[in-house]
Design a protein around this motif. Sequence first.
Motif, PDB file in Angstrom:
ATOM      1  N   ALA A  17       0.839  -1.204   0.000  1.00 58.45           N
ATOM      2  CA  ALA A  17       0.000   0.000   0.000  1.00 58.45           C
ATOM      3  C   ALA A  17       0.871   1.250   0.000  1.00 58.45           C
ATOM      4  N   ASP A  18       1.915   1.244   0.797  1.00 58.65           N
ATOM      5  CA  ASP A  18       2.816   2.388   0.850  1.00 58.65           C
ATOM      6  C   ASP A  18       3.529   2.578  -0.485  1.00 58.65           C
ATOM      7  N   ALA A  19       3.952   1.483  -1.102  1.00 59.30           N
ATOM      8  CA  ALA A  19       4.617   1.562  -2.407  1.00 59.30           C
ATOM      9  C   ALA A  19       3.653   2.090  -3.474  1.00 59.30           C
ATOM     10  N   LEU A  20       2.420   1.611  -3.450  1.00 65.49           N
ATOM     11  CA  LEU A  20       1.414   2.084  -4.403  1.00 65.49           C
ATOM     12  C   LEU A  20       1.153   3.572  -4.221  1.00 65.49           C
ATOM     13  N   LYS A  21       0.978   3.998  -2.978  1.00 66.21           N
ATOM     14  CA  LYS A  21       0.735   5.411  -2.676  1.00 66.21           C
ATOM     15  C   LYS A  21       1.865   6.280  -3.209  1.00 66.21           C
ATOM     16  N   GLY A  69     -10.286  19.689 -16.304  1.00 59.45           N
ATOM     17  CA  GLY A  69     -10.460  18.708 -17.367  1.00 59.45           C
ATOM     18  C   GLY A  69      -9.415  17.617 -17.345  1.00 59.45           C
ATOM     19  N   VAL A  70      -9.681  16.586 -18.128  1.00 55.95           N
ATOM     20  CA  VAL A  70      -8.773  15.455 -18.268  1.00 55.95           C
ATOM     21  C   VAL A  70      -8.279  15.446 -19.714  1.00 55.95           C
ATOM     22  N   SER A  71      -6.983  15.662 -19.900  1.00 60.25           N
ATOM     23  CA  SER A  71      -6.434  15.660 -21.257  1.00 60.25           C
ATOM     24  C   SER A  71      -6.256  14.226 -21.751  1.00 60.25           C
ATOM     25  N   LYS A  72      -6.473  14.033 -23.046  1.00 61.57           N
ATOM     26  CA  LYS A  72      -6.290  12.702 -23.648  1.00 61.57           C
ATOM     27  C   LYS A  72      -4.855  12.216 -23.475  1.00 61.57           C
ATOM     28  N   ASP A  73      -3.905  13.109 -23.695  1.00 62.89           N
ATOM     29  CA  ASP A  73      -2.490  12.751 -23.571  1.00 62.89           C
ATOM     30  C   ASP A  73      -2.153  12.345 -22.134  1.00 62.89           C
ATOM     31  N   GLY A  74      -2.607  13.133 -21.170  1.00 66.24           N
ATOM     32  CA  GLY A  74      -2.363  12.814 -19.764  1.00 66.24           C
ATOM     33  C   GLY A  74      -2.997  11.496 -19.367  1.00 66.24           C
ATOM     34  N   ALA A  75      -4.228  11.264 -19.854  1.00 71.56           N
ATOM     35  CA  ALA A  75      -4.929  10.019 -19.523  1.00 71.56           C
ATOM     36  C   ALA A  75      -4.212   8.806 -20.114  1.00 71.56           C
ATOM     37  N   LEU A  76      -3.738   8.920 -21.344  1.00 71.54           N
ATOM     38  CA  LEU A  76      -3.018   7.804 -21.962  1.00 71.54           C
ATOM     39  C   LEU A  76      -1.738   7.483 -21.200  1.00 71.54           C
ATOM     40  N   LYS A  77      -0.966   8.528 -20.870  1.00 70.96           N
ATOM     41  CA  LYS A  77       0.256   8.318 -20.098  1.00 70.96           C
ATOM     42  C   LYS A  77      -0.057   7.715 -18.732  1.00 70.96           C
ATOM     43  N   MET A  78      -1.116   8.214 -18.100  1.00 69.40           N
ATOM     44  CA  MET A  78      -1.489   7.734 -16.773  1.00 69.40           C
ATOM     45  C   MET A  78      -1.916   6.274 -16.824  1.00 69.40           C
ATOM     46  N   THR A  79      -2.692   5.897 -17.833  1.00 72.20           N
ATOM     47  CA  THR A  79      -3.120   4.499 -17.960  1.00 72.20           C
ATOM     48  C   THR A  79      -1.912   3.580 -18.070  1.00 72.20           C
ATOM     49  N   CYS A  80      -0.950   3.944 -18.904  1.00 74.77           N
ATOM     50  CA  CYS A  80       0.262   3.128 -19.048  1.00 74.77           C
ATOM     51  C   CYS A  80       1.009   3.033 -17.718  1.00 74.77           C
ATOM     52  N   THR A  81       1.123   4.164 -17.027  1.00 75.39           N
ATOM     53  CA  THR A  81       1.840   4.196 -15.747  1.00 75.39           C
ATOM     54  C   THR A  81       1.131   3.360 -14.700  1.00 75.39           C
ATOM     55  N   VAL A  82      -0.187   3.521 -14.587  1.00 74.91           N
ATOM     56  CA  VAL A  82      -0.962   2.756 -13.600  1.00 74.91           C
ATOM     57  C   VAL A  82      -0.852   1.254 -13.880  1.00 74.91           C
ATOM     58  N   CYS A  83      -0.973   0.869 -15.135  1.00 74.69           N
ATOM     59  CA  CYS A  83      -0.872  -0.562 -15.472  1.00 74.69           C
ATOM     60  C   CYS A  83       0.511  -1.105 -15.107  1.00 74.69           C
ATOM     61  N   ASP A  84       1.550  -0.335 -15.376  1.00 77.87           N
ATOM     62  CA  ASP A  84       2.909  -0.753 -15.008  1.00 77.87           C
ATOM     63  C   ASP A  84       3.043  -0.911 -13.493  1.00 77.87           C
ATOM     64  N   ILE A  85       2.504   0.052 -12.756  1.00 75.62           N
ATOM     65  CA  ILE A  85       2.584   0.006 -11.292  1.00 75.62           C
ATOM     66  C   ILE A  85       1.876  -1.227 -10.749  1.00 75.62           C
ATOM     67  N   LEU A  86       0.671  -1.504 -11.233  1.00 77.13           N
ATOM     68  CA  LEU A  86      -0.093  -2.639 -10.718  1.00 77.13           C
ATOM     69  C   LEU A  86       0.542  -3.973 -11.086  1.00 77.13           C
ATOM     70  N   GLN A  87       1.155  -4.029 -12.264  1.00 81.89           N
ATOM     71  CA  GLN A  87       1.846  -5.268 -12.639  1.00 81.89           C
ATOM     72  C   GLN A  87       3.086  -5.466 -11.761  1.00 81.89           C
ATOM     73  N   GLU A  88       3.825  -4.403 -11.547  1.00 83.85           N
ATOM     74  CA  GLU A  88       5.048  -4.487 -10.761  1.00 83.85           C
ATOM     75  C   GLU A  88       4.774  -4.777  -9.285  1.00 83.85           C
ATOM     76  N   GLU A  89       3.827  -4.079  -8.701  1.00 85.44           N
ATOM     77  CA  GLU A  89       3.581  -4.190  -7.262  1.00 85.44           C
ATOM     78  C   GLU A  89       2.655  -5.334  -6.867  1.00 85.44           C
ATOM     79  N   LEU A  90       1.650  -5.634  -7.714  1.00 86.72           N
ATOM     80  CA  LEU A  90       0.657  -6.643  -7.333  1.00 86.72           C
ATOM     81  C   LEU A  90       0.575  -7.819  -8.297  1.00 86.72           C
ATOM     82  N   GLY A  91       1.352  -7.773  -9.382  1.00 86.31           N
ATOM     83  CA  GLY A  91       1.335  -8.873 -10.349  1.00 86.31           C
ATOM     84  C   GLY A  91       0.060  -8.935 -11.174  1.00 86.31           C
TER      85      GLY A  91
END
Length: 114
Positions: A17-21, A69-91
């Motif tokens: 949880a701390d790593a995710l935060k 607002g939510v920019s398309k570019d920011g959302a795309l980058k964020m989705t990639c980052t979030v997916c990487d984080i969840l794969q790395e931290e929680l598999g």
Amino acid sequence: MPYINLKTTAVVTEEKADALKTKFGKAIENFPGKTEAWLMVGIEDQKKLWFKGDNSEDSAIVDVDLLGGVSKDGALKMTCTVCDILQEELGISPNRVYVKYMGYSDWGWNNTNF
């Protein structure tokens, strides 16, 4: 005034949880002007989630709420980052993750609104 809420079927230890935060705190910078300084993070583990009717593997859904607002570019980058984080931290495989975005014109804090 960003808020990130993670709901997952996985078990999230205090260490994870701390790593995710911490990683979400850095990830929010994918949106210009957003930093961990105002970020609130929620983590809900061991949820009953079925993805495509299947719950044999861990899944997650992440809500990202922003003032403005939510920019398309920011959302795309964020989705990639979030997916990487969840794969790395929680598999959790990226193909078992949804990320939702919502922008708000009003956000309350400390007896007032921004």
